[in-house]
Design a protein around this motif. Structure first.
Motif, mmCIF file in Angstrom:
data_model
loop_
_atom_site.group_PDB
_atom_site.id
_atom_site.type_symbol
_atom_site.label_atom_id
_atom_site.label_comp_id
_atom_site.label_asym_id
_atom_site.label_seq_id
_atom_site.Cartn_x
_atom_site.Cartn_y
_atom_site.Cartn_z
ATOM 1 N N GLU A 152 13.098 -7.010 -12.661
ATOM 2 C CA GLU A 152 14.186 -7.621 -11.877
ATOM 3 C C GLU A 152 15.440 -7.803 -12.716
ATOM 4 O O GLU A 152 16.558 -7.578 -12.239
ATOM 5 C CB GLU A 152 13.729 -8.939 -11.263
ATOM 6 N N ARG A 153 15.252 -8.188 -13.970
ATOM 7 C CA ARG A 153 16.423 -8.363 -14.847
ATOM 8 C C ARG A 153 17.169 -7.039 -15.008
ATOM 9 O O ARG A 153 18.391 -6.969 -14.853
ATOM 10 C CB ARG A 153 15.973 -8.898 -16.224
ATOM 11 N N ILE A 154 16.422 -5.983 -15.294
ATOM 12 C CA ILE A 154 17.046 -4.666 -15.507
ATOM 13 C C ILE A 154 17.700 -4.166 -14.210
ATOM 14 O O ILE A 154 18.826 -3.665 -14.212
ATOM 15 C CB ILE A 154 15.997 -3.650 -16.038
ATOM 16 N N ALA A 155 17.009 -4.321 -13.114
ATOM 17 C CA ALA A 155 17.541 -3.838 -11.826
ATOM 18 C C ALA A 155 18.856 -4.534 -11.497
ATOM 19 O O ALA A 155 19.805 -3.906 -11.023
ATOM 20 C CB ALA A 155 16.513 -4.081 -10.728
ATOM 21 N N LYS A 156 18.901 -5.810 -11.786
ATOM 22 C CA LYS A 156 20.112 -6.587 -11.500
ATOM 23 C C LYS A 156 21.263 -6.119 -12.397
ATOM 24 O O LYS A 156 22.379 -5.879 -11.937
ATOM 25 C CB LYS A 156 19.814 -8.066 -11.772
ATOM 26 N N LYS A 157 20.930 -5.926 -13.670
ATOM 27 C CA LYS A 157 21.953 -5.523 -14.650
ATOM 28 C C LYS A 157 22.586 -4.185 -14.266
ATOM 29 O O LYS A 157 23.784 -3.994 -14.432
ATOM 30 C CB LYS A 157 21.279 -5.432 -16.027
ATOM 31 N N TYR A 158 21.768 -3.246 -13.760
ATOM 32 C CA TYR A 158 22.284 -1.888 -13.472
ATOM 33 C C TYR A 158 22.419 -1.627 -11.963
ATOM 34 O O TYR A 158 22.594 -0.485 -11.548
ATOM 35 C CB TYR A 158 21.353 -0.835 -14.096
ATOM 36 N N SER A 159 22.328 -2.657 -11.157
ATOM 37 C CA SER A 159 22.419 -2.534 -9.686
ATOM 38 C C SER A 159 21.464 -1.474 -9.123
ATOM 39 O O SER A 159 21.881 -0.537 -8.427
ATOM 40 C CB SER A 159 23.845 -2.184 -9.243
ATOM 41 N N LEU A 160 20.203 -1.617 -9.461
ATOM 42 C CA LEU A 160 19.187 -0.662 -8.977
ATOM 43 C C LEU A 160 18.311 -1.334 -7.918
ATOM 44 O O LEU A 160 18.069 -2.544 -7.978
ATOM 45 C CB LEU A 160 18.288 -0.201 -10.129
ATOM 46 N N LYS A 161 17.848 -0.544 -6.973
ATOM 47 C CA LYS A 161 16.875 -1.047 -6.003
ATOM 48 C C LYS A 161 15.491 -1.056 -6.668
ATOM 49 O O LYS A 161 15.212 -0.221 -7.540
ATOM 50 C CB LYS A 161 16.810 -0.142 -4.775
ATOM 51 N N VAL A 162 14.651 -1.986 -6.244
ATOM 52 C CA VAL A 162 13.282 -2.033 -6.771
ATOM 53 C C VAL A 162 12.285 -1.883 -5.619
ATOM 54 O O VAL A 162 12.314 -2.638 -4.657
ATOM 55 C CB VAL A 162 13.001 -3.364 -7.507
ATOM 56 N N ILE A 163 11.445 -0.863 -5.765
ATOM 57 C CA ILE A 163 10.372 -0.648 -4.793
ATOM 58 C C ILE A 163 9.057 -0.781 -5.546
ATOM 59 O O ILE A 163 8.848 -0.084 -6.548
ATOM 60 C CB ILE A 163 10.459 0.767 -4.176
ATOM 61 N N TYR A 164 8.207 -1.651 -5.089
ATOM 62 C CA TYR A 164 6.875 -1.754 -5.695
ATOM 63 C C TYR A 164 5.872 -0.996 -4.843
ATOM 64 O O TYR A 164 5.803 -1.216 -3.624
ATOM 65 C CB TYR A 164 6.437 -3.214 -5.828
ATOM 66 N N ASP A 165 5.122 -0.115 -5.500
ATOM 67 C CA ASP A 165 3.970 0.492 -4.855
ATOM 68 C C ASP A 165 2.843 -0.524 -5.028
ATOM 69 O O ASP A 165 2.259 -0.667 -6.112
ATOM 70 C CB ASP A 165 3.614 1.830 -5.521
ATOM 71 N N ALA A 166 2.598 -1.266 -3.951
ATOM 72 C CA ALA A 166 1.618 -2.360 -3.991
ATOM 73 C C ALA A 166 0.323 -1.947 -3.294
ATOM 74 O O ALA A 166 -0.435 -2.791 -2.811
ATOM 75 C CB ALA A 166 2.218 -3.600 -3.328
ATOM 76 N N ALA A 167 0.073 -0.615 -3.266
ATOM 77 C CA ALA A 167 -1.108 -0.091 -2.573
ATOM 78 C C ALA A 167 -2.400 -0.769 -3.033
ATOM 79 O O ALA A 167 -3.337 -0.929 -2.256
ATOM 80 C CB ALA A 167 -1.211 1.423 -2.772
ATOM 81 N N HIS A 168 -2.437 -1.175 -4.318
ATOM 82 C CA HIS A 168 -3.682 -1.737 -4.877
ATOM 83 C C HIS A 168 -3.704 -3.260 -4.886
ATOM 84 O O HIS A 168 -4.644 -3.844 -5.417
ATOM 85 C CB HIS A 168 -3.860 -1.264 -6.331
ATOM 86 N N THR A 169 -2.657 -3.899 -4.375
ATOM 87 C CA THR A 169 -2.549 -5.349 -4.627
ATOM 88 C C THR A 169 -2.596 -6.201 -3.365
ATOM 89 O O THR A 169 -1.967 -7.259 -3.310
ATOM 90 C CB THR A 169 -1.250 -5.677 -5.408
ATOM 91 N N PHE A 170 -3.377 -5.780 -2.381
ATOM 92 C CA PHE A 170 -3.473 -6.601 -1.176
ATOM 93 C C PHE A 170 -3.994 -7.998 -1.534
ATOM 94 O O PHE A 170 -5.043 -8.141 -2.163
ATOM 95 C CB PHE A 170 -4.415 -5.970 -0.145
ATOM 96 N N GLY A 171 -3.242 -9.003 -1.127
ATOM 97 C CA GLY A 171 -3.692 -10.393 -1.309
ATOM 98 C C GLY A 171 -3.440 -10.970 -2.688
ATOM 99 O O GLY A 171 -3.692 -12.154 -2.923
ATOM 100 N N VAL A 172 -2.916 -10.151 -3.600
ATOM 101 C CA VAL A 172 -2.644 -10.672 -4.950
ATOM 102 C C VAL A 172 -1.450 -11.626 -4.879
ATOM 103 O O VAL A 172 -0.500 -11.398 -4.131
ATOM 104 C CB VAL A 172 -2.341 -9.500 -5.930
#
Ligand code: T4K
Length: 369
Positions: free
Chosen positions: A142-162
């Motif tokens: 998040e820090r890096i994305a904010k600094k360089y104005s990048l979108k962040v997409i998480y592939d959360a396919a494995h993290t249901f309920g985490v």
């Protein structure tokens, strides 16, 4: 004890429960197009996953692919090759260029110390994978994305309920994409979901999943078809009632594996992550031939001879796929390459018996030289 054990086995609700859930569809004849089951599951998941907005799709892959399209991304995307084909394919099928960042050797998620050196004036997004249910370094991304104005997409396919620090994992990033495939901790047979905050993004995604249709005489945008059908949503509703119980059973399996394998020379296991409520999605073990005496492939064969189907998730890494021949250099991601040649994901599903875990570990440990 089952003689043949596969890497996983779909969770299924009691058949009577599913029949009860789908019965009314024989009266209504309403089988798809955002019917009552779809709406019900969407509502229940929003609550269960603790996310602001969620939309349901046909599968986890379309969740990723259409999310990238809805974000209207162009140029380069920083991502990892240590994942299922879907993550990289979603990027490439959007006409985007994947720029492969290595993974860290501890939890196998994106090595955040290597991201900034890969950023160029063409970089538009970071697509990072919470691999095996291990969560990425969210704060740093998040820090890096904010600094360089990048979108962040998480592939959360494995993290249901985490959950991370008490918050649903789907609530992080601009977008998080879940898979509800038959092999996942929570399944709707086939299915996927996108979690997001921005309502405008939600509208763009909806247009892409439903031909841009907003009424019988109104088509607002050019879109595809990626709607979850009512039978899948009904399966999701049933499985959701049991998912906490399923995760609790998986925990016991994982603990049993750890009892046998933790601390064995030549076997590396992922550590338990701080601040994370896990879902016990996968159980990867990395075999170092020099210390263990046998290679990953030898252990794989020893298990296969006894009818046990461990899998080499994720070998080969996506930047070495034949379909990308000559386009990427696997040596740019040496840790991912190293892990892919040594990892085995061991069988894991809620109804697996502890005796089976004992048997699998016995075979593994007896192949140690
Ligand atoms: N991102 C990541 C990081 C992913 O891992 C995935 C999917 C996606 C995105 C895309 O999500 P989806 O579009 O798939 O929703 C499996 C799954 O098909 C795939 O969903 C999953 N990742 C991947 C890691 O594993 P295969 O090719 O290994 O599946 P298969 O058919 O060999 O099945 C593995 C085992 O599962 C079988 O040995 C037995 C068991 N199984 C399988 C099926 C199909 C069942 O018990 N029931 C079943 O219906 O990809």
């Amino acid at each position: 004890m089952d003689s043949k054990i596969l890497v996983t086995r779909s969770s299924m609700p009691p058949i009577e429960e599913y029949i009860e859930e789908i019965k009314e569809m024989w009266d209504s004849h309403w089988l798809t197009n955002m019917g009552p089951k779809h709406r019900g599951l969407q509502e229940k998941l929003e609550e269960y996953l603790g996310v602001e907005h969620i939309d349901l799709l046909t599968n986890g892959h379309m969740a990723l692919e259409l999310s990238m399209q809805a974000l209207n991304l162009h140029g380069e995307v920083i991502t990892t090759p240590y994942t299922f084909a879907s993550t990289t394919h979603a990027i490439v099928r959007n006409g985007l260029t994947p720029v492969f960042c290595d993974v860290n050797p501890v939890d196998f998620t994106m090595d955040v110390t290597k991201i900034e050196e890969l950023i160029t004036d063409k970089t538009c997004a970071i697509v990072s994978v919470h691999v095996y249910g291990n969560i990425c370094n969210i704060e740093e991304i998040e820090r890096i994305a904010k600094k360089y104005s990048l979108k962040v997409i998480y592939d959360a396919a494995h993290t249901f309920g985490v959950r991370y620090k008490g918050k649903g994992i789907g609530d992080f990033g601009d977008v998080s994409c879940f898979s509800f495939h038959a092999t996942k901790v929570f399944n709707s047979i086939e299915g996927g979901a996108v979690c997001f905050h921005d309502k405008e993004f939600g509208e763009a995604l909806y247009n892409l999943k439903n031909f841009g249709i907003h009424g019988p005489e109104r088509v607002e945008a050019v879109g595809a078809n990626a709607k979850m059908n009512e039978f899948c949503a009904a399966m999701g509703l049933c499985n959701l009632r049991h998912v906490d119980e399923e995760i609790a059973k998986r925990k016991k399996i994982v603990e049993r594996y750890r009892t046998h394998l933790d601390g064995t020379d030549g076997i590396q296991l992922n550590p338990v992550q701080d601040g994370v409520t896990p879902n016990y999605a996968y159980f990867p073990a990395v075999f170092d031939e020099k210390e263990f005496g046998s290679s990953r492939n030898e252990v794989f064969e020893a298990l296969a001879e006894q009818g046990i189907g461990a899998r080499k998730y994720f070998y080969p890494i996506t930047n070495s796929f034949e379909c990308f021949h000559g386009q990427y250099d696997v040596n740019d991601t040496p840790v991912a390459l190293h892990l892919s040649k040594r990892v085995l994901t061991l069988p894991l599903y809620a109804d697996m018996s502890l005796d089976d875990v004992d048997r699998i570990c016995e075979i593994i440990l007896s192949s140690k030289k």
